[in-house]
Design a protein around this motif. Sequence first.
Motif, PDB file in Angstrom:
ATOM      1  N   MET A   1       0.813  -1.211   0.000  1.00 23.50           N
ATOM      2  CA  MET A   1       0.000   0.000   0.000  1.00 23.50           C
ATOM      3  C   MET A   1       0.856   1.275   0.000  1.00 23.50           C
ATOM      4  O   MET A   1       0.349   2.352  -0.261  1.00 23.50           O
ATOM      5  N   LYS A   2       2.142   1.150   0.273  1.00 20.89           N
ATOM      6  CA  LYS A   2       3.003   2.330   0.317  1.00 20.89           C
ATOM      7  C   LYS A   2       3.169   2.962  -1.061  1.00 20.89           C
ATOM      8  O   LYS A   2       3.527   4.128  -1.164  1.00 20.89           O
ATOM      9  N   ASN A   3       2.948   2.166  -2.122  1.00 17.66           N
ATOM     10  CA  ASN A   3       3.156   2.668  -3.479  1.00 17.66           C
ATOM     11  C   ASN A   3       1.874   3.145  -4.144  1.00 17.66           C
ATOM     12  O   ASN A   3       1.887   3.498  -5.325  1.00 17.66           O
ATOM     13  N   ILE A   4       0.768   3.166  -3.409  1.00 14.65           N
ATOM     14  CA  ILE A   4      -0.504   3.581  -3.992  1.00 14.65           C
ATOM     15  C   ILE A   4      -0.504   5.087  -4.255  1.00 14.65           C
ATOM     16  O   ILE A   4      -0.163   5.891  -3.390  1.00 14.65           O
ATOM     17  N   LYS A   5      -0.901   5.445  -5.469  1.00 15.52           N
ATOM     18  CA  LYS A   5      -0.962   6.863  -5.845  1.00 15.52           C
ATOM     19  C   LYS A   5      -2.375   7.317  -6.197  1.00 15.52           C
ATOM     20  O   LYS A   5      -2.651   8.523  -6.253  1.00 15.52           O
ATOM     21  N   ALA A   6      -3.275   6.351  -6.472  1.00 14.04           N
ATOM     22  CA  ALA A   6      -4.615   6.728  -6.918  1.00 14.04           C
ATOM     23  C   ALA A   6      -5.656   5.715  -6.460  1.00 14.04           C
ATOM     24  O   ALA A   6      -5.336   4.543  -6.202  1.00 14.04           O
ATOM     25  N   ILE A   7      -6.888   6.178  -6.356  1.00 18.21           N
ATOM     26  CA  ILE A   7      -8.023   5.308  -6.036  1.00 18.21           C
ATOM     27  C   ILE A   7      -9.145   5.612  -7.014  1.00 18.21           C
ATOM     28  O   ILE A   7      -9.557   6.762  -7.174  1.00 18.21           O
ATOM     29  N   LEU A   8      -9.619   4.570  -7.675  1.00 14.47           N
ATOM     30  CA  LEU A   8     -10.767   4.684  -8.563  1.00 14.47           C
ATOM     31  C   LEU A   8     -11.985   4.076  -7.875  1.00 14.47           C
ATOM     32  O   LEU A   8     -11.884   3.033  -7.223  1.00 14.47           O
ATOM     33  N   PHE A   9     -13.129   4.724  -8.034  1.00 12.79           N
ATOM     34  CA  PHE A   9     -14.358   4.260  -7.409  1.00 12.79           C
ATOM     35  C   PHE A   9     -15.431   3.979  -8.444  1.00 12.79           C
ATOM     36  O   PHE A   9     -15.608   4.744  -9.406  1.00 12.79           O
ATOM     37  N   GLU A 114     -18.348  12.428   1.531  1.00 15.14           N
ATOM     38  CA  GLU A 114     -17.570  13.656   1.361  1.00 15.14           C
ATOM     39  C   GLU A 114     -16.446  13.786   2.386  1.00 15.14           C
ATOM     40  O   GLU A 114     -15.301  14.108   2.006  1.00 15.14           O
ATOM     41  N   PRO A 115     -16.693  13.548   3.684  1.00 10.83           N
ATOM     42  CA  PRO A 115     -15.577  13.626   4.642  1.00 10.83           C
ATOM     43  C   PRO A 115     -14.426  12.690   4.277  1.00 10.83           C
ATOM     44  O   PRO A 115     -13.248  13.064   4.402  1.00 10.83           O
ATOM     45  N   ALA A 116     -14.761  11.481   3.804  1.00 10.73           N
ATOM     46  CA  ALA A 116     -13.714  10.534   3.427  1.00 10.73           C
ATOM     47  C   ALA A 116     -12.967  10.999   2.181  1.00 10.73           C
ATOM     48  O   ALA A 116     -11.731  10.896   2.107  1.00 10.73           O
ATOM     49  N   LEU A 117     -13.690  11.530   1.205  1.00 15.09           N
ATOM     50  CA  LEU A 117     -13.048  12.008  -0.024  1.00 15.09           C
ATOM     51  C   LEU A 117     -12.093  13.164   0.262  1.00 15.09           C
ATOM     52  O   LEU A 117     -11.010  13.253  -0.334  1.00 15.09           O
ATOM     53  N   ILE A 118     -12.478  14.040   1.181  1.00 13.85           N
ATOM     54  CA  ILE A 118     -11.618  15.172   1.535  1.00 13.85           C
ATOM     55  C   ILE A 118     -10.274  14.664   2.064  1.00 13.85           C
ATOM     56  O   ILE A 118      -9.201  15.155   1.668  1.00 13.85           O
ATOM     57  N   LYS A 119     -10.320  13.656   2.942  1.00  8.73           N
ATOM     58  CA  LYS A 119      -9.080  13.120   3.515  1.00  8.73           C
ATOM     59  C   LYS A 119      -8.279  12.318   2.491  1.00  8.73           C
ATOM     60  O   LYS A 119      -7.051  12.420   2.427  1.00  8.73           O
ATOM     61  N   LEU A 120      -8.982  11.517   1.683  1.00  8.64           N
ATOM     62  CA  LEU A 120      -8.280  10.689   0.702  1.00  8.64           C
ATOM     63  C   LEU A 120      -7.612  11.539  -0.377  1.00  8.64           C
ATOM     64  O   LEU A 120      -6.523  11.202  -0.856  1.00  8.64           O
ATOM     65  N   LYS A 121      -8.247  12.637  -0.730  1.00  9.49           N
ATOM     66  CA  LYS A 121      -7.689  13.500  -1.782  1.00  9.49           C
ATOM     67  C   LYS A 121      -6.390  14.157  -1.341  1.00  9.49           C
ATOM     68  O   LYS A 121      -5.573  14.577  -2.177  1.00  9.49           O
ATOM     69  N   GLU A 122      -6.159  14.254  -0.052  1.00  5.82           N
ATOM     70  CA  GLU A 122      -4.907  14.814   0.448  1.00  5.82           C
ATOM     71  C   GLU A 122      -3.719  13.918   0.100  1.00  5.82           C
ATOM     72  O   GLU A 122      -2.586  14.386  -0.002  1.00  5.82           O
ATOM     73  N   ARG A 123      -3.993  12.628  -0.102  1.00  2.34           N
ATOM     74  CA  ARG A 123      -2.918  11.655  -0.305  1.00  2.34           C
ATOM     75  C   ARG A 123      -2.924  10.993  -1.689  1.00  2.34           C
ATOM     76  O   ARG A 123      -1.892  10.501  -2.147  1.00  2.34           O
ATOM     77  N   TYR A 229      -7.183   1.739   5.863  1.00  6.30           N
ATOM     78  CA  TYR A 229      -6.679   0.619   5.073  1.00  6.30           C
ATOM     79  C   TYR A 229      -5.398   0.989   4.330  1.00  6.30           C
ATOM     80  O   TYR A 229      -4.508   0.145   4.138  1.00  6.30           O
ATOM     81  N   THR A 230      -5.294   2.234   3.906  1.00  7.33           N
ATOM     82  CA  THR A 230      -4.148   2.657   3.101  1.00  7.33           C
ATOM     83  C   THR A 230      -3.023   3.267   3.934  1.00  7.33           C
ATOM     84  O   THR A 230      -2.023   3.724   3.373  1.00  7.33           O
ATOM     85  N   ASN A 231      -3.165   3.297   5.245  1.00 10.34           N
ATOM     86  CA  ASN A 231      -2.096   3.834   6.101  1.00 10.34           C
ATOM     87  C   ASN A 231      -0.937   2.851   6.204  1.00 10.34           C
ATOM     88  O   ASN A 231      -1.129   1.646   6.170  1.00 10.34           O
TER      89      ASN A 231
END
Length: 231
Positions: A1-9, A114-123, A229-231
């Motif tokens: 998970m350290k190499n993850i750069k994107a998430i598609l939904f 929306e709260p989750a997307l805000i945090k995920l978009k930071e990374r 999960y991605t931490n």
Amino acid sequence: MKNIKAILFDSGRTLNVPRTGDWFITPNFFKIIEKEESFYTNDEIEKALQKAYAHIEKILVVETEDQEYKMFKEFYEIVLKELKYPNIKNETIELLAKDNVYNDEKFLFFDDVEPALIKLKERFKLGIVSDTWPSLERVFINNNLRQYFSTFVMSSVHGSLKSENVLFKIAIEELGVRPEETIFVDDSETNLDSAKEFGLIPILIDVYNCENLKSKYPIINSINELIHYTN
């Protein structure tokens, strides 16, 4: 998970569900058809919807909302004919089609989205890949959610389904990432199989918390779990 750069939904049953519980029974569906004081059982309505869907699923390319509206006019005309609806009028067909295509309230977004997307978009870079029609993007825009996604790929616009992998290719190219750097979240194992074949990292989402659900893929119950999960 350290190499993850994107998430598609995926969208449906991942970020949102139909407000009425059915994708084709729109918020004002019964208000519109009950003008003739006709009564139909759930089974009759379901059979009529299935017959109409068998028609529109053959229409692979729908690039604009105007085209989508025309398609759903055909859809609801079939529904009314199957129900033997009395006095079928063009006005009724148009009202049903408009309620499907242009009603931004047709979908219910989960509270944590929306709260989750805000945090995920930071990374991560975020994107949508969905088997759907053009109006979905407008609904995201008008619910202030489109801003979180750097790509928004809809099947009918490209005349291809997720199972064919074309949509995944478009999405990762627009994000500028590689498949192995990208998570794909969907509620369907079949779609996740296609994603894995393409090289994405599949995660199954079960927003209904189904008992005894098993999968070959990791299971989450909301996108909020991706933060941990991605931490």
